[in-house]
Scaffold this motif. Structure first.
Motif, PDB file in Angstrom:
ATOM      1  N   GLY A 153     -32.630  47.422  -2.890  1.00  0.00           N
ATOM      2  CA  GLY A 153     -33.458  46.609  -3.854  1.00  0.00           C
ATOM      3  C   GLY A 153     -33.829  45.270  -3.457  1.00  0.00           C
ATOM      4  O   GLY A 153     -34.029  44.287  -4.261  1.00  0.00           O
ATOM      5  N   GLU A 154     -33.548  45.271  -2.297  1.00  0.00           N
ATOM      6  CA  GLU A 154     -34.594  43.913  -1.645  1.00  0.00           C
ATOM      7  C   GLU A 154     -36.003  43.892  -1.741  1.00  0.00           C
ATOM      8  O   GLU A 154     -36.692  44.661  -2.169  1.00  0.00           O
ATOM      9  CB  GLU A 154     -34.371  44.045  -0.630  1.00  0.00           C
ATOM     10  CG  GLU A 154     -34.608  42.805   0.190  1.00  0.00           C
ATOM     11  CD  GLU A 154     -33.490  41.167  -0.105  1.00  0.00           C
ATOM     12  OE1 GLU A 154     -34.076  40.610  -0.837  1.00  0.00           O
ATOM     13  OE2 GLU A 154     -32.456  41.516   1.166  1.00  0.00           O
ATOM     14  N   HIS A 155     -36.099  42.295  -1.736  1.00  0.00           N
ATOM     15  CA  HIS A 155     -37.767  41.767  -2.729  1.00  0.00           C
ATOM     16  C   HIS A 155     -38.520  42.310  -0.863  1.00  0.00           C
ATOM     17  O   HIS A 155     -37.681  41.916  -0.524  1.00  0.00           O
ATOM     18  CB  HIS A 155     -37.603  40.723  -2.541  1.00  0.00           C
ATOM     19  CG  HIS A 155     -39.426  40.233  -3.387  1.00  0.00           C
ATOM     20  ND1 HIS A 155     -40.283  40.455  -1.884  1.00  0.00           N
ATOM     21  CD2 HIS A 155     -39.688  39.634  -4.644  1.00  0.00           C
ATOM     22  CE1 HIS A 155     -41.175  39.579  -2.883  1.00  0.00           C
ATOM     23  NE2 HIS A 155     -40.917  39.491  -4.009  1.00  0.00           N
ATOM     24  N   PRO A 156     -39.803  43.722  -1.126  1.00  0.00           N
ATOM     25  CA  PRO A 156     -40.492  43.576  -0.153  1.00  0.00           C
ATOM     26  C   PRO A 156     -40.523  42.572   1.066  1.00  0.00           C
ATOM     27  O   PRO A 156     -41.224  42.915   1.934  1.00  0.00           O
ATOM     28  CB  PRO A 156     -41.452  44.243  -0.935  1.00  0.00           C
ATOM     29  CG  PRO A 156     -41.365  44.963  -2.231  1.00  0.00           C
ATOM     30  CD  PRO A 156     -40.110  43.170  -2.838  1.00  0.00           C
ATOM     31  N   LYS A 157     -41.313  41.640   0.177  1.00  0.00           N
ATOM     32  CA  LYS A 157     -41.901  40.186   1.092  1.00  0.00           C
ATOM     33  C   LYS A 157     -40.374  39.946   2.351  1.00  0.00           C
ATOM     34  O   LYS A 157     -40.740  39.874   3.278  1.00  0.00           O
ATOM     35  CB  LYS A 157     -42.075  39.262   0.716  1.00  0.00           C
ATOM     36  CG  LYS A 157     -42.580  38.029   1.601  1.00  0.00           C
ATOM     37  CD  LYS A 157     -42.967  36.994   1.212  1.00  0.00           C
ATOM     38  CE  LYS A 157     -43.828  35.793   2.014  1.00  0.00           C
ATOM     39  NZ  LYS A 157     -42.805  35.851   3.331  1.00  0.00           N
ATOM     40  N   ASN A 158     -38.711  39.830   1.673  1.00  0.00           N
ATOM     41  CA  ASN A 158     -38.108  39.613   2.202  1.00  0.00           C
ATOM     42  C   ASN A 158     -37.523  40.833   2.850  1.00  0.00           C
ATOM     43  O   ASN A 158     -37.474  40.885   3.985  1.00  0.00           O
ATOM     44  CB  ASN A 158     -37.085  39.399   1.363  1.00  0.00           C
ATOM     45  CG  ASN A 158     -36.853  38.317   0.361  1.00  0.00           C
ATOM     46  OD1 ASN A 158     -37.105  37.238   0.716  1.00  0.00           O
ATOM     47  ND2 ASN A 158     -35.896  37.685  -0.775  1.00  0.00           N
TER      48      ASN A 158
ATOM     49  N   LEU B 215     -32.933  47.993   3.408  1.00  0.00           N
ATOM     50  CA  LEU B 215     -33.604  46.927   2.433  1.00  0.00           C
ATOM     51  C   LEU B 215     -33.819  47.471   0.825  1.00  0.00           C
ATOM     52  O   LEU B 215     -33.786  47.081   0.411  1.00  0.00           O
ATOM     53  CB  LEU B 215     -34.030  45.587   3.273  1.00  0.00           C
ATOM     54  CG  LEU B 215     -33.072  45.250   4.600  1.00  0.00           C
ATOM     55  CD1 LEU B 215     -33.561  44.075   5.148  1.00  0.00           C
ATOM     56  CD2 LEU B 215     -32.114  44.390   3.713  1.00  0.00           C
ATOM     57  N   ILE B 216     -35.240  47.811   1.394  1.00  0.00           N
ATOM     58  CA  ILE B 216     -35.688  48.576   0.410  1.00  0.00           C
ATOM     59  C   ILE B 216     -34.803  49.638  -0.739  1.00  0.00           C
ATOM     60  O   ILE B 216     -34.878  49.113  -1.874  1.00  0.00           O
ATOM     61  CB  ILE B 216     -37.452  49.314   0.621  1.00  0.00           C
ATOM     62  CG1 ILE B 216     -38.174  48.144   1.714  1.00  0.00           C
ATOM     63  CG2 ILE B 216     -37.985  49.592  -0.930  1.00  0.00           C
ATOM     64  CD1 ILE B 216     -38.741  47.204   0.700  1.00  0.00           C
ATOM     65  N   ARG B 217     -34.719  50.457   0.093  1.00  0.00           N
ATOM     66  CA  ARG B 217     -33.872  51.270  -1.099  1.00  0.00           C
ATOM     67  C   ARG B 217     -32.501  50.378  -1.513  1.00  0.00           C
ATOM     68  O   ARG B 217     -32.138  50.881  -2.634  1.00  0.00           O
ATOM     69  CB  ARG B 217     -32.673  52.087   0.126  1.00  0.00           C
ATOM     70  CG  ARG B 217     -33.775  53.507   0.773  1.00  0.00           C
ATOM     71  CD  ARG B 217     -33.399  54.654   1.624  1.00  0.00           C
ATOM     72  NE  ARG B 217     -34.528  55.646   1.100  1.00  0.00           N
ATOM     73  CZ  ARG B 217     -33.448  56.511   2.119  1.00  0.00           C
ATOM     74  NH1 ARG B 217     -32.898  56.893   3.005  1.00  0.00           N
ATOM     75  NH2 ARG B 217     -34.431  57.296   2.340  1.00  0.00           N
TER      76      ARG B 217
ATOM     77  N   ILE C  43     -25.036  45.268   1.696  1.00  0.00           N
ATOM     78  CA  ILE C  43     -25.534  46.077   3.183  1.00  0.00           C
ATOM     79  C   ILE C  43     -24.635  46.476   3.537  1.00  0.00           C
ATOM     80  O   ILE C  43     -24.721  48.013   4.128  1.00  0.00           O
ATOM     81  CB  ILE C  43     -26.539  45.232   3.984  1.00  0.00           C
ATOM     82  CG1 ILE C  43     -27.545  44.893   3.337  1.00  0.00           C
ATOM     83  CG2 ILE C  43     -26.270  45.363   5.424  1.00  0.00           C
ATOM     84  CD1 ILE C  43     -28.119  43.644   3.831  1.00  0.00           C
ATOM     85  N   TYR C  44     -23.406  46.258   3.864  1.00  0.00           N
ATOM     86  CA  TYR C  44     -22.542  46.593   4.475  1.00  0.00           C
ATOM     87  C   TYR C  44     -21.629  47.401   3.737  1.00  0.00           C
ATOM     88  O   TYR C  44     -21.693  48.722   4.744  1.00  0.00           O
ATOM     89  CB  TYR C  44     -21.170  45.717   4.500  1.00  0.00           C
ATOM     90  CG  TYR C  44     -19.701  45.614   5.417  1.00  0.00           C
ATOM     91  CD1 TYR C  44     -19.722  46.000   6.315  1.00  0.00           C
ATOM     92  CD2 TYR C  44     -17.959  46.836   3.498  1.00  0.00           C
ATOM     93  CE1 TYR C  44     -18.331  46.884   6.858  1.00  0.00           C
ATOM     94  CE2 TYR C  44     -17.619  47.204   4.700  1.00  0.00           C
ATOM     95  CZ  TYR C  44     -18.093  46.957   6.204  1.00  0.00           C
ATOM     96  OH  TYR C  44     -16.614  47.401   6.762  1.00  0.00           O
TER      97      TYR C  44
END
Length: 179
Positions: A95-100, A91-93, A9-10
């Motif tokens: 690769g985070e899990h969509p629910k997270n 976050l989606i970009r 993220i950073y």
């Protein structure tokens, strides 16, 4: 399982642009507060630290005649709304899990009630942790947004926090498996 780390993220240019604008030192401090609060509130430390790190990603700079106008900000700001949307997309970009990503974004949306009509709002434990983490680091007149941190110190602190989160999640998993 962690899909995206705090360091991921950073390093993203969106984080660099918008979290630096609102105060990277404040964001990292809030992430540490969220980590410590996550145990007390039985919240996933991965989600808590990510939401706390990104909680002010929606800030806009409110200036009048070239000077920061805190009263203009307090009267008109909706940074949590913009931040929830911006964090979700980031976050989606990454690769985070969509629910997270959704849970983190909702915690960002509700980390402050400054723009909401007065009333009672029932926060989830994750949302409460992010709210408390932000409050724990606030200073009068928004001064917490102006503390600075060097990029090298920010990276070191986030790398350490990433390891702390991973270790805590592994311990939690082992405890769960042994019971």
């Amino acid at each position: 399982m962690r899909y995206v780390t705090l360091m991921d993220i950073y390093h993203h240019h969106i984080t660099q642009k918008y979290v630096n604008r609102s105060g990277m030192a404040h964001a990292i401090s809030c992430a540490y507060h969220a980590f410590h609060l996550s145990g007390k509130h039985k919240v996933n430390p991965d989600l808590a630290t990510k939401a706390a790190l990104l909680h002010d990603i929606g800030h806009y700079t409110w200036y009048r005649d070239g000077e920061w106008d805190f009263s203009l900000y307090k009267a008109n700001d909706i940074h949590a709304i913009k931040g929830a949307e911006r964090a979700h997309k980031l976050l989606i970009r990454l690769g985070e899990h969509p629910k997270n990503a959704k849970d983190i974004s909702l915690a960002i949306l509700l980390h402050t009630d400054s723009y909401l009509p007065k009333g009672n709002l029932q926060l989830t434990p994750l949302q409460e942790v992010v709210h408390l983490a932000d409050q724990a680091d606030e200073e009068p007149a928004g001064n917490h947004h102006y503390r600075t941190i060097s990029p090298s110190k920010a990276k070191k602190m986030l790398s350490t926090l990433d390891q702390m989160v991973s270790d805590k999640m592994n311990r939690n998993l082992l405890e769960k498996d042994s019971s």
